[in-house]
Motif scaffolding. Structure first.
Motif, PDB file in Angstrom:
ATOM      1  N   TYR A 164       0.837  -1.083   0.031  1.00 38.96           N
ATOM      2  CA  TYR A 164      -0.060   0.070  -0.106  1.00 38.96           C
ATOM      3  C   TYR A 164       0.885   1.335  -0.096  1.00 38.96           C
ATOM      4  CZ  TYR A 164      -3.229  -3.412   1.798  1.00 38.96           C
ATOM      5  OH  TYR A 164      -4.060  -4.681   2.035  1.00 38.96           O
ATOM      6  N   GLY A 165       0.144   2.420  -0.128  1.00 40.40           N
ATOM      7  CA  GLY A 165       0.756   3.634   0.186  1.00 40.40           C
ATOM      8  C   GLY A 165       0.544   3.999   1.550  1.00 40.40           C
ATOM      9  N   ILE A 166       1.976   4.270   2.058  1.00 40.92           N
ATOM     10  CA  ILE A 166       1.862   4.466   3.547  1.00 40.92           C
ATOM     11  C   ILE A 166       2.111   5.815   3.983  1.00 40.92           C
ATOM     12  CG2 ILE A 166       3.129   3.688   5.507  1.00 40.92           C
ATOM     13  CD1 ILE A 166       1.495   1.627   4.575  1.00 40.92           C
ATOM     14  N   LEU A 167       1.282   6.625   4.761  1.00 43.52           N
ATOM     15  CA  LEU A 167       1.408   8.011   4.829  1.00 43.52           C
ATOM     16  C   LEU A 167       2.192   8.456   6.376  1.00 43.52           C
ATOM     17  CD1 LEU A 167      -0.944   9.158   7.115  1.00 43.52           C
ATOM     18  CD2 LEU A 167      -2.308   8.494   5.221  1.00 43.52           C
ATOM     19  N   GLU A 168       2.635   9.377   6.169  1.00 41.01           N
ATOM     20  CA  GLU A 168       3.608   9.955   7.485  1.00 41.01           C
ATOM     21  C   GLU A 168       2.842  11.242   7.829  1.00 41.01           C
ATOM     22  OE1 GLU A 168       7.598   9.862   6.525  1.00 41.01           O
ATOM     23  OE2 GLU A 168       7.819   7.643   6.726  1.00 41.01           O
ATOM     24  N   ALA A 169       2.505  11.543   9.102  1.00 39.72           N
ATOM     25  CA  ALA A 169       1.738  12.763   9.285  1.00 39.72           C
ATOM     26  C   ALA A 169       2.429  13.302  10.623  1.00 39.72           C
ATOM     27  CB  ALA A 169       0.108  12.445   9.428  1.00 39.72           C
ATOM     28  N   ALA A 184       8.761  -2.329   5.607  1.00 34.10           N
ATOM     29  CA  ALA A 184       8.504  -2.041   6.912  1.00 34.10           C
ATOM     30  C   ALA A 184       9.530  -1.253   7.770  1.00 34.10           C
ATOM     31  CB  ALA A 184       7.948  -3.110   7.932  1.00 34.10           C
ATOM     32  N   SER A 185      10.881  -1.362   7.386  1.00 30.20           N
ATOM     33  CA  SER A 185      12.035  -1.109   7.887  1.00 30.20           C
ATOM     34  C   SER A 185      12.248   0.425   7.272  1.00 30.20           C
ATOM     35  CB  SER A 185      13.336  -1.705   7.513  1.00 30.20           C
ATOM     36  OG  SER A 185      13.324  -1.976   5.869  1.00 30.20           O
ATOM     37  N   ASP A 186      11.367   0.847   6.258  1.00 31.40           N
ATOM     38  CA  ASP A 186      11.705   2.128   5.792  1.00 31.40           C
ATOM     39  C   ASP A 186      10.926   3.325   6.277  1.00 31.40           C
ATOM     40  OD1 ASP A 186      13.457   1.141   3.803  1.00 31.40           O
ATOM     41  OD2 ASP A 186      12.322   0.853   2.224  1.00 31.40           O
ATOM     42  N   THR A 187       9.830   2.925   7.104  1.00 28.40           N
ATOM     43  CA  THR A 187       9.112   3.757   7.828  1.00 28.40           C
ATOM     44  C   THR A 187       8.471   3.317   9.284  1.00 28.40           C
ATOM     45  OG1 THR A 187       6.930   5.353   7.674  1.00 28.40           O
ATOM     46  CG2 THR A 187       7.054   3.106   6.437  1.00 28.40           C
ATOM     47  N   ALA A 188       8.495   4.344   9.896  1.00 25.89           N
ATOM     48  CA  ALA A 188       7.895   3.986  11.347  1.00 25.89           C
ATOM     49  C   ALA A 188       6.149   3.991  11.103  1.00 25.89           C
ATOM     50  CB  ALA A 188       8.253   4.870  12.365  1.00 25.89           C
ATOM     51  N   SER A 189       5.792   4.486  10.160  1.00 28.80           N
ATOM     52  CA  SER A 189       4.193   4.671  10.050  1.00 28.80           C
ATOM     53  C   SER A 189       3.602   3.172   9.516  1.00 28.80           C
ATOM     54  CB  SER A 189       3.968   5.554   9.142  1.00 28.80           C
ATOM     55  OG  SER A 189       2.493   5.589   8.785  1.00 28.80           O
TER      56      SER A 189
END
Length: 273
Positions: A164-169, A184-189
């Motif tokens: 999916y597209g994963i958003l950070e906010a 999963a290792s590329d983002t904490a979101s």
């Protein structure tokens, strides 16, 4: 406010699964576009039309499909005579325009200069989703800033980030970045972003700008709406609204899960309201 339902995909993964299915009932679905698949006794897309018609003038609802499925959508739309169905002019998956180009096709053809709801035609949400509540949230955002945009988000599992597209906010629910199918290792979101967006009328011209910038890029870099969102969040304010989950009817397993979920809601197209 206008609404655009993106329904020009060819459903290649699902088609492969249906051809390999043992049950005749499933094989009979071969040739049915994903938005018209029976879910809980009704075509998937009908849930959206009923909800949208409760909020918008029916003549403000547009569906873009392809040449192969155009006649099937026209037949279905006899139940919704105010809904407009158009073809993107393609007849194979290899020549598909991509979701963002299909959106721009509608924008140009109907000279849209309005706020727009964009919905993926193969997506449904869990029953805690109500279109009316989302639109009320957007009205608040729009009153404060008429350039604001709103998307939906739900928590996905670690192993699902690559789908999916994963958003950070930030703490105000304003999106700072969207990563398309990251590890999963590329983002904490873990905030997945399905294809449901409310774009301000001030964002609408940006669709063409994005496509012009990407005109020489491979279709995979401009097909998924998430790529446009990733580009947009650095240029316009985009906020998210939390929901508990969604069904993305991409293969046979996801279709069967979605259908089972809605079986106890047969003939009830009001759940999205």
């Amino acid at each position: 406010m206008k609404a655009v339902i993106l329904a020009a995909g060819y459903g290649t993964r699902l088609l492969k699964d249906l051809k390999n299915a043992n049950e005749q009932q499933l094989q009979d679905l071969i040739g049915t576009p994903k938005p018209l698949l029976p879910i809980g006794g009704s075509p998937l897309i009908s849930y959206w039309i009923e909800a949208l018609q409760a909020e918008l003038d029916p003549k403000d609802i547009f569906i873009v499909t392809n040449i192969i499925y155009y006649s099937k959508f026209k037949e279905w739309s006899k139940n919704y005579p105010s809904v407009t169905v158009i073809s993107d002019g393609t007849s194979t998956n290899e020549e598909r325009l991509g979701a963002v180009s299909c959106l721009q096709l509608i924008i140009e053809k109907f000279e849209m200069n309005d706020n727009i709801i964009v919905i993926g035609g193969d997506t449904l949400f869990y029953e805690d989703f109500h279109l009316h509540d989302v639109m009320k949230k957007y009205q608040v955002l729009y009153k404060n800033n008429n350039e604001a945009n709103l998307v939906l988000s739900y928590i996905c599992k670690d192993e699902e980030t690559t789908k999916y597209g994963i958003l950070e906010a930030d703490e105000n629910y304003r999106i700072t970045a969207i990563k398309e199918k990251p590890l999963a290792s590329d983002t904490a979101s873990r905030q997945a972003c399905p294809c449901f967006y409310i774009f301000s009328k001030h964002t609408v011209p940006r669709v063409k700008e994005f496509l012009n910038e990407k005109k020489d890029a491979p279709i995979d870099e401009k097909d998924a709406p998430g790529h446009f969102l990733s580009w947009l969040v650095t240029r316009k304010p985009v906020y998210f609204y939390s929901i508990s989950g969604r069904f993305d009817v991409g293969n046979l397993q996801s279709y069967l899960l979605c259908d089972k979920y809605f079986q106890d809601k047969k003939n009830n197209l009001n759940y999205l309201h």
